[in-house]
Design a protein around this motif. Structure first.
Motif, short mmCIF file in Angstrom:
data_model
loop_
_atom_site.label_atom_id
_atom_site.label_comp_id
_atom_site.label_asym_id
_atom_site.label_seq_id
_atom_site.Cartn_x
_atom_site.Cartn_y
_atom_site.Cartn_z
N ILE A 163 0.86 -1.17 0.00
CA ILE A 163 0.00 0.00 0.00
C ILE A 163 0.90 1.22 0.00
CG2 ILE A 163 -0.20 -0.08 2.53
CD1 ILE A 163 -2.95 1.22 2.22
N GLU A 164 0.59 2.20 -0.85
CA GLU A 164 1.39 3.41 -0.97
C GLU A 164 0.59 4.63 -0.52
OE1 GLU A 164 2.93 3.96 -4.86
OE2 GLU A 164 3.77 1.94 -5.02
N LEU A 165 1.24 5.50 0.24
CA LEU A 165 0.64 6.76 0.69
C LEU A 165 1.54 7.91 0.23
CD1 LEU A 165 -0.31 5.70 4.33
CD2 LEU A 165 -1.79 5.68 2.32
N PRO A 166 1.26 8.52 -0.92
CA PRO A 166 2.14 9.58 -1.45
C PRO A 166 1.80 10.95 -0.87
CG PRO A 166 0.42 9.08 -3.03
CD PRO A 166 0.21 8.15 -1.87
N LYS A 195 6.79 9.26 -0.54
CA LYS A 195 5.69 8.34 -0.28
C LYS A 195 6.14 7.26 0.70
CE LYS A 195 6.66 5.51 -4.38
NZ LYS A 195 6.17 5.13 -5.73
N LEU A 196 5.19 6.79 1.47
CA LEU A 196 5.40 5.67 2.39
C LEU A 196 4.85 4.42 1.74
CD1 LEU A 196 5.97 4.35 5.18
CD2 LEU A 196 3.67 5.10 5.86
N ILE A 197 5.64 3.34 1.74
CA ILE A 197 5.23 2.06 1.18
C ILE A 197 5.24 1.02 2.29
CG2 ILE A 197 5.73 0.27 -0.53
CD1 ILE A 197 7.12 2.37 -2.21
N LYS A 224 12.40 -5.07 5.42
CA LYS A 224 11.65 -4.25 6.37
C LYS A 224 10.21 -4.13 5.90
CE LYS A 224 15.74 -1.57 7.67
NZ LYS A 224 16.41 -0.25 7.63
N ASN A 225 9.30 -3.96 6.86
CA ASN A 225 7.89 -3.94 6.48
C ASN A 225 7.45 -2.60 5.91
OD1 ASN A 225 7.90 -2.41 8.78
ND2 ASN A 225 6.25 -3.52 9.81
N ARG A 226 8.31 -1.58 5.95
CA ARG A 226 7.96 -0.29 5.37
C ARG A 226 9.21 0.37 4.80
NH1 ARG A 226 7.40 0.72 10.86
NH2 ARG A 226 5.14 0.50 10.70
N SER A 252 11.31 7.11 -9.00
CA SER A 252 11.15 6.82 -7.59
C SER A 252 12.40 6.12 -7.05
CB SER A 252 9.91 5.94 -7.36
OG SER A 252 9.67 5.75 -5.99
N GLN A 253 12.88 6.59 -5.90
CA GLN A 253 14.10 6.06 -5.29
C GLN A 253 13.86 5.85 -3.79
OE1 GLN A 253 17.68 5.53 -6.22
NE2 GLN A 253 17.56 4.72 -4.14
N SER A 254 14.15 4.65 -3.29
CA SER A 254 13.97 4.38 -1.87
C SER A 254 15.08 5.01 -1.05
CB SER A 254 13.90 2.87 -1.61
OG SER A 254 15.15 2.26 -1.87
#
Length: 292
Positions: A163-166, A195-197, A224-226, A252-254
């Motif tokens: 689930i993504e929250l941008p 964004k949080l994934i 990791k879970n997020r 997009s880059q983590s």
């Protein structure tokens, strides 16, 4: 009398401005006389992205020091222990959908958020493989690729759904037209933010000891879970009579390390597939079609 005259002057100016807005192509604001038509001057818009939230991404691997000297237990006794010969990062496609929310700040600036679900992020079986993954080869077995995804089992593996929250800002151009005959305009915009994934089911899977012990020779990587990503890109708004279509392309880059080396199952039994990686991140291009 002066107050009354001032009020009448303001009303007159307002009517003149409305007349020119409604009759000038260059000053189109999307607030037509018909209330059913698309209005581009509201504050909040809730749209939809029906299975048009696509990503092509790959992992970026920073190898540990002396990574090719770390021993690995192999299924064939005469080849055990072995060492890593190569680590590669094939890319793959991810598919999802979402409910974007846009908050209009002014004519040129909007704030965008929402909820996006990535339901298919890659898997592998004996007959097929797709999606972002990590491939390993070994010194005594260079022709055989050992594939790793976020979740593994005896016959293959897969990546977790997310689930993504941008949280994005969009900076718009003025209204433009494709031709002199065009009735509705388009706009180009820049976007950027984060964004949080969140991975679905990762805690439950990684906390099951059976996935790391017993007859399993190849334990899964522990993610990791997020994660947090930084996004930047371009977009195109195309207006029609009753809706607006937004076409977005963004990089997009983590941030930080995706692997969880503090997990109890890694501490109790270090996984060589994780030990050879000093830091793991993911990057890619994301395409979305949003309908408002």
């Amino acid at each position: 009398m002066f107050s009354f005259g001032g009020v009448m002057e303001v009303k007159a100016q307002s009517k003149i401005l409305d007349y020119f807005r409604n009759n000038s192509r260059g000053a189109w604001q999307g607030s037509g006389k018909n209330k059913e038509e698309f209005d581009d001057n509201k504050v909040i818009y809730i749209g939809m992205s029906p299975f048009t939230h696509l990503s092509y991404s790959h992992y970026f691997i920073e190898k540990s020091k002396d990574w090719n000297t770390i021993p690995v237990a192999m299924p064939v006794a005469e080849n055990s222990p072995d060492q890593f010969a190569s680590i590669s990062n094939p890319g793959g496609l991810e598919i999802g959908f979402g409910l974007p929310i846009r908050i209009r700040i002014n004519h040129y600036l909007s704030f965008s958020t929402g909820v996006f679900f990535s339901i298919e992020r890659g898997r592998y079986t004996k007959n097929s493989v797709y999606g972002p993954r990590i491939n390993y080869t070994f010194s005594n077995d260079k022709d055989e690729k050992h594939i790793r995804m976020q979740r593994g089992d005896n016959d293959g593996g897969e990546n977790f759904s997310t689930i993504e929250l941008p949280l994005l800002f969009k900076l718009y151009s003025d209204y433009k037209y494709f031709s002199q005959k065009s009735e509705y305009p388009y706009r180009i915009y820049l976007l950027g933010g984060s964004k949080l994934i969140r991975n679905f089911g990762s805690n439950e899977y990684y906390n099951q000891t059976k996935n790391f012990t017993g007859s399993k020779i190849d334990p899964p990587l522990i993610f990791k879970n997020r994660q947090f990503n930084i996004d930047t890109g371009l977009g195109l708004d195309i207006h029609s009579k009753y809706s607006k279509f937004s076409f977005e392309a963004r990089y997009s880059q983590s941030l930080g390390d995706l692997l969880n080396k503090k997990h109890k199952n890694y501490i109790s039994s270090p996984n060589p597939y994780m030990s050879v990686i000093d830091k793991l991140s993911i990057r890619g291009i994301q395409f979305s079609i949003i309908i408002e």
